[in-house]
Design an enzyme around this catalytic site. Structure first.
Site, PDB file in Angstrom:
ATOM      1  N   ASP A  63      -6.255  -8.123  14.346  1.00 17.83           N
ATOM      2  CA  ASP A  63      -5.794  -9.469  14.700  1.00 17.83           C
ATOM      3  C   ASP A  63      -6.499  -9.987  15.957  1.00 17.83           C
ATOM      4  OD1 ASP A  63      -4.587  -7.541  16.272  1.00 17.83           O
ATOM      5  OD2 ASP A  63      -2.540  -8.100  15.765  1.00 17.83           O
TER       6      ASP A  63
ATOM      7  N   ASP B 128       0.824  -1.214   0.000  1.00 23.49           N
ATOM      8  CA  ASP B 128       0.000   0.000   0.000  1.00 23.49           C
ATOM      9  C   ASP B 128       0.857   1.263   0.000  1.00 23.49           C
ATOM     10  OD1 ASP B 128      -2.261  -1.529   0.055  1.00 23.49           O
ATOM     11  OD2 ASP B 128      -2.863  -1.030   2.099  1.00 23.49           O
TER      12      ASP B 128
END
Length: 522
Positions: free
Chosen positions: A250, A102
């Protein structure tokens, strides 16, 4: 201050009584979380570790693996990461690598060149670039997953250097029925770089060895750490996939997957080396993101955990796990109230300082020494030598209370999550070249708050000494050092533009141990 007739003891006025009462309530809350640490130690010693499954050595019947490497402006480490992933020892016909890039800077060029180089050698590797960084890391992982062919998904952040046999050692556990994730332990390539990196290593070793180890052994919920783990793709899909509404995607996915019935496995002997933040402001950025994200996740997943049909023991442990960062506002408020509560009680002739504060602090300190000793003994031969950093770790934890309280309050305000990456500089060992590199985070007013609290405790130390309250002086000094250390080092490492507009760091703090050897003052 009034006196009780027939005695020499003063009666504490109502405002003082309320202040001392609130202070003791905070101490009780902090002590409960301290007792939870003892419970984790009990789980760790009470249950035997699971026997690791045999490693995968053959090429037959091996699952197809997709290795995902999410990166964003990682100029100094992206090539090292790609090289390590491309060298993984695994059947090439059963492996693909995705570089989820990105980036908006020259990281794009470096990553593209590394991908082309390994692709020319026959490695199944490709770079996926998004024009817009929608959803941050969670969005990148989700986009990569849509294009992935793997039954197993291995993830490594930019600062990691996975060992060649990582997949061969991790996948046997993942192939067991019902296992949705295998998490490895983090190693530290620059542990000896500075005081700060040594303390971080101490904290992370305890987190992995004892917290993950205890929860895994005791059958409790524990979490993927965002990197150095391998997911079963079916578990990700079954849990609802990666979602970008928290800063700890996560932790969020981990709880949703385990609520869906998937089991996680922690392999303490499988170590993936990584780079620790070498700069105080980068460390605080990382801690802020983790603290804010954990509370966001707590608000999101704790209600369904408590409503589930899980045993009360697992619900209680999950509660303490998800709410652990509430310790920071409790600690900060207790720190502010500690000084007036001390002197109010002293003027009233109260002996609670000797009967409560000092014993509680000594018990907490001994508990932490034991906690870190057990974890260091499990990972290092020279574990005794590492215990000298425990007082600094306690002081750093206190100093972090300003930074992480801001994060907790931001999560409670339902502030829109903004992912601020932790800069990595490719630092290994005792080197100081990071000071001239890019990505240096700037600081605002927070270090001045930490300095103000440090001066507040400096005055408290002087006041306690002049009032012959010598038992309180060591306790106050720990708080004084913690806040001053955070504030001073943050300001000294603040980048500043020179005449050419290049970011430069302030001079290193003089007189700190290790400076003459080239170590960072942090």
């Amino acid at each position: 201050m009034a006196s009780v007739p027939g005695t020499d003891t003063a009666v504490m006025p109502l405002p003082g009584s309320l202040l001392v009462g609130l202070y003791f309530v905070l101490l009780v809350c902090l002590s409960v979380y301290g007792a939870h640490r003892a419970y984790l130690l009990y789980l760790y010693t009470r249950y035997r570790p699971r026997r690791p499954a045999a490693r995968v050595d053959g090429d037959d019947d091996t699952p197809f693996v997709t290795v995902q490497l999410p990166v964003y402006n990682e100029l100094y480490v992206v090539e090292r990461l790609i090289d390590a992933a491309a060298r993984l020892d695994y059947p090439p016909q059963r492996l693909e690598i995705q570089v989820l890039d990105d980036s908006t800077d020259e990281t794009q060029r470096i990553a593209a060149a590394a991908v082309a180089r390994w692709s020319a050698r026959g490695v199944a590797i490709r770079r996926l670039h998004r024009a817009e960084r929608t959803g941050y890391k969670a969005g990148a992982l989700a986009a990569g997953l849509r294009a992935a062919r793997g039954e197993a998904i291995a993830i490594f952040d930019a600062d990691f250097i996975p060992p060649r046999d990582f997949l061969r050692r991790a996948l046997p556990a993942l192939r067991e029925p019902g296992v949705g994730l295998v998490q490895a332990r983090w190693g530290h390539v620059n542990r000896e770089c500075s005081w700060l990196t040594r303390v971080q290593a101490l904290l992370l070793d305890a987190h992995f060895v004892l917290e993950h180890g205890a929860r895994n052994r005791g059958g409790c919920f524990f979490n993927f750490n965002g990197t150095a783990g391998v997911w079963r793709r079916a578990a990700i899909d079954d849990a609802g996939g990666w979602q970008p509404d928290t800063l700890t995607e996560d932790l969020d996915l981990s709880y949703r997957a385990q609520l869906a019935g998937w089991r996680f496995v922690f392999l303490p002997d499988l170590v993936a080396p990584a780079e620790l933040p070498v700069e105080m402001n980068a460390f605080k950025t990382q801690q802020h993101r983790w603290a804010m994200g954990s509370i966001q996740t707590c608000l999101k997943v704790l209600p369904p955990v408590l409503r589930s049909g899980l045993p009360l023991r697992l619900k209680a442990e999950a509660f303490f796990h998800l709410t652990a960062n509430f310790n920071y506002p409790l600690l900060l408020l207790a720190s502010v109230l500690m000084v007036p509560a001390l002197f109010v009680r002293a003027l009233a002739g109260s002996q609670t300082l000797l009967l409560v504060d000092v014993p509680l602090f000594c018990a907490a300190a001994l508990s932490m020494v034991n906690f870190y000793a057990v974890s260091q003994r499990a990972v290092r031969r020279d574990w005794l030598s590492q215990l000298r950093y425990v007082p600094l770790a306690i002081a750093v934890g206190i100093g972090l209370s300003v930074n992480n309280t801001r994060a907790v309050l931001g999560a409670l305000r339902r502030a829109r999550p903004r992912f601020v990456r932790t800069p990595k500089y490719g630092v290994v060992g005792r080197r100081d070249e990071w000071r001239t590199k890019r990505y240096r985070p700037a600081v605002a007013g927070q270090p001045f708050v930490e300095l103000a609290l440090g001066l507040y405790f400096t005055l408290a130390v002087l006041g306690a000494a002049s009032s012959a309250l010598f038992a309180a002086v060591p306790l106050l000094c720990v708080f004084q050092f913690g806040f001053l250390y955070m504030g001073v080092v943050s300001l000294l490492q603040q980048p500043r533009p020179d005449r050419a507009g290049v970011s430069r760091a302030r001079p290193a703090m003089a007189g700190v141990a290790g400076k003459r050897r080239g170590a960072s003052p942090a």
